[in-house]
Design a protein around this motif. Sequence first.
Motif, PDB file in Angstrom:
ATOM      1  N   PRO A   1       0.825  -1.211   0.000  1.00 56.79           N
ATOM      2  CA  PRO A   1       0.000   0.000   0.000  1.00 56.79           C
ATOM      3  C   PRO A   1       0.859   1.260   0.000  1.00 56.79           C
ATOM      4  CG  PRO A   1      -0.814  -1.587   1.599  1.00 56.79           C
ATOM      5  CD  PRO A   1       0.517  -2.101   1.128  1.00 56.79           C
ATOM      6  N   THR A   2       0.399   2.279  -0.703  1.00 56.69           N
ATOM      7  CA  THR A   2       1.177   3.494  -0.884  1.00 56.69           C
ATOM      8  C   THR A   2       1.485   4.181   0.439  1.00 56.69           C
ATOM      9  OG1 THR A   2       0.127   3.793  -3.038  1.00 56.69           O
ATOM     10  CG2 THR A   2       1.242   5.700  -2.089  1.00 56.69           C
ATOM     11  N   GLY A   3       0.460   4.351   1.278  1.00 57.15           N
ATOM     12  CA  GLY A   3       0.672   5.013   2.565  1.00 57.15           C
ATOM     13  C   GLY A   3       1.622   4.237   3.456  1.00 57.15           C
ATOM     14  N   LEU A   4       1.461   2.916   3.492  1.00 60.82           N
ATOM     15  CA  LEU A   4       2.330   2.093   4.331  1.00 60.82           C
ATOM     16  C   LEU A   4       3.770   2.128   3.827  1.00 60.82           C
ATOM     17  CD1 LEU A   4       2.275   0.223   6.792  1.00 60.82           C
ATOM     18  CD2 LEU A   4       1.897  -1.697   5.244  1.00 60.82           C
TER      19      LEU A   4
ATOM     20  N   ASP B   1      -5.012  -0.349   7.935  1.00 60.13           N
ATOM     21  CA  ASP B   1      -5.425  -1.239   9.010  1.00 60.13           C
ATOM     22  C   ASP B   1      -5.140  -0.571  10.352  1.00 60.13           C
ATOM     23  OD1 ASP B   1      -4.880  -3.452  11.075  1.00 60.13           O
ATOM     24  OD2 ASP B   1      -5.784  -4.571   9.428  1.00 60.13           O
ATOM     25  N   PRO B   2      -6.093  -0.612  11.322  1.00 67.68           N
ATOM     26  CA  PRO B   2      -5.856   0.021  12.627  1.00 67.68           C
ATOM     27  C   PRO B   2      -4.610  -0.515  13.333  1.00 67.68           C
ATOM     28  CG  PRO B   2      -8.179  -0.518  12.374  1.00 67.68           C
ATOM     29  CD  PRO B   2      -7.470  -1.132  11.203  1.00 67.68           C
ATOM     30  N   VAL B   3      -4.351  -1.824  13.214  1.00 66.14           N
ATOM     31  CA  VAL B   3      -3.156  -2.394  13.837  1.00 66.14           C
ATOM     32  C   VAL B   3      -1.899  -1.788  13.218  1.00 66.14           C
ATOM     33  CG1 VAL B   3      -1.818  -4.521  14.171  1.00 66.14           C
ATOM     34  CG2 VAL B   3      -4.308  -4.556  14.442  1.00 66.14           C
ATOM     35  N   GLU B   4      -1.904  -1.627  11.892  1.00 68.38           N
ATOM     36  CA  GLU B   4      -0.741  -1.064  11.215  1.00 68.38           C
ATOM     37  C   GLU B   4      -0.577   0.416  11.528  1.00 68.38           C
ATOM     38  OE1 GLU B   4      -1.204  -2.077   7.119  1.00 68.38           O
ATOM     39  OE2 GLU B   4      -0.727  -4.200   7.451  1.00 68.38           O
ATOM     40  N   LEU B   5      -1.692   1.131  11.730  1.00 66.15           N
ATOM     41  CA  LEU B   5      -1.588   2.529  12.138  1.00 66.15           C
ATOM     42  C   LEU B   5      -0.941   2.647  13.514  1.00 66.15           C
ATOM     43  CD1 LEU B   5      -4.912   4.292  11.020  1.00 66.15           C
ATOM     44  CD2 LEU B   5      -2.584   4.761  10.245  1.00 66.15           C
TER      45      LEU B   5
ATOM     46  N   GLY C   1       4.853  -6.498  10.134  1.00 63.74           N
ATOM     47  CA  GLY C   1       5.149  -7.718   9.392  1.00 63.74           C
ATOM     48  C   GLY C   1       4.251  -8.863   9.804  1.00 63.74           C
ATOM     49  N   TRP C   2       4.021  -9.007  11.101  1.00 65.90           N
ATOM     50  CA  TRP C   2       3.133 -10.065  11.603  1.00 65.90           C
ATOM     51  C   TRP C   2       1.709  -9.861  11.077  1.00 65.90           C
ATOM     52  CZ3 TRP C   2      -1.226  -9.505  14.705  1.00 65.90           C
ATOM     53  CH2 TRP C   2      -1.787 -10.704  15.160  1.00 65.90           C
ATOM     54  N   ASN C   3       1.244  -8.612  11.099  1.00 66.58           N
ATOM     55  CA  ASN C   3      -0.102  -8.332  10.615  1.00 66.58           C
ATOM     56  C   ASN C   3      -0.214  -8.575   9.109  1.00 66.58           C
ATOM     57  OD1 ASN C   3      -2.805  -7.152  11.403  1.00 66.58           O
ATOM     58  ND2 ASN C   3      -2.261  -5.745   9.750  1.00 66.58           N
TER      59      ASN C   3
END
Length: 317
Positions: free
Chosen positions: A101-104, A283-287, A147-149
């Motif tokens: 994803p671009t933002g990530l 994703d909230p976890v990634e945020l 990475g886990w997510n």
Amino acid sequence: MQLVLLVLHSWAAQAWCVNPRDRSLAVLVAVLWGANFIALDFGLGHFPPFFFAALRFAVLLPVLFFVPRPDVPWKWLLGYGFFFGAMQFAFLFVAMNIGMPTGLASLVQQASAPFTVALGALLLRERITSVQIVGILTAVLGMVVIGWNRAQSAALLPMLITVCGAFSWALGNLCARKANPPNPLHLTLWIAIVPPLPMFAMSAAFEGPTAGLRALTTVFDSTTGWYALAGLAYTSLLASVIGSGLWTTLMGRYPASRVAPFSLLVPVVGFTTAWLVLGEHPDPVELAAGAVVVTGVLLGSLNLKKRRVQEPVLERV
């Protein structure tokens, strides 16, 4: 918690020491670099990744007729061009092309900062403080969570390839530091001589000998082609020439600790523009993990000790 508040206070105080005009320029650079990930997404919508990486620098070659070669050893110029120019963008473009994803991507690329600190300590024997060690470990923890997510949805590979791009950026930073150019902008422009040939060769080998040429000759035949041209112009001129030019000017005008904090705005702009333009919903976890990574980058990049007046201003890239 008190340590985090102390670091945030110190970070804000250092950034606030920049005069209002230059502070605005630093924010402009962060906006240009954050939105650059949208331009890359547009370019990769039409061009193969290796070919686009080569094209990004090839269009800058005519500029070198008007820019003198930087007075640095060739080995550091070529090393900076290889790691920062060729390998970083090759990894990044491939990762985005296969689903990062671009933002990530704009966030994970910030791992280059703690990588630079760690590699500087290992390879250049630079001093590293306990706060910086904590920052590096914090950033690594955030990356592990992301990475886990990602692994839960079988999307780990693009993230790992992006991390490789950030690591290549850090190696490029070390080459730039060893080069110590009298005019950093000249070095930034002259690395354009390095990526085109190896990237065009990799494009021919892995993407097909005619894939890039076919994309180039059909660029005016579709909407994606026009978007790709706009993305190429943006990433080459606005992000590289103007963004890097302003950044190197500010880095030469102030101690690095006063300018570097503004780079943490890049993933904020990256996530925001990806949401507004591409409709990405992180994703909230990634945020949450991303906030941990940014905190780690901040800690790993910050020196809480008082600097001496004679210390060189170009210390951290």
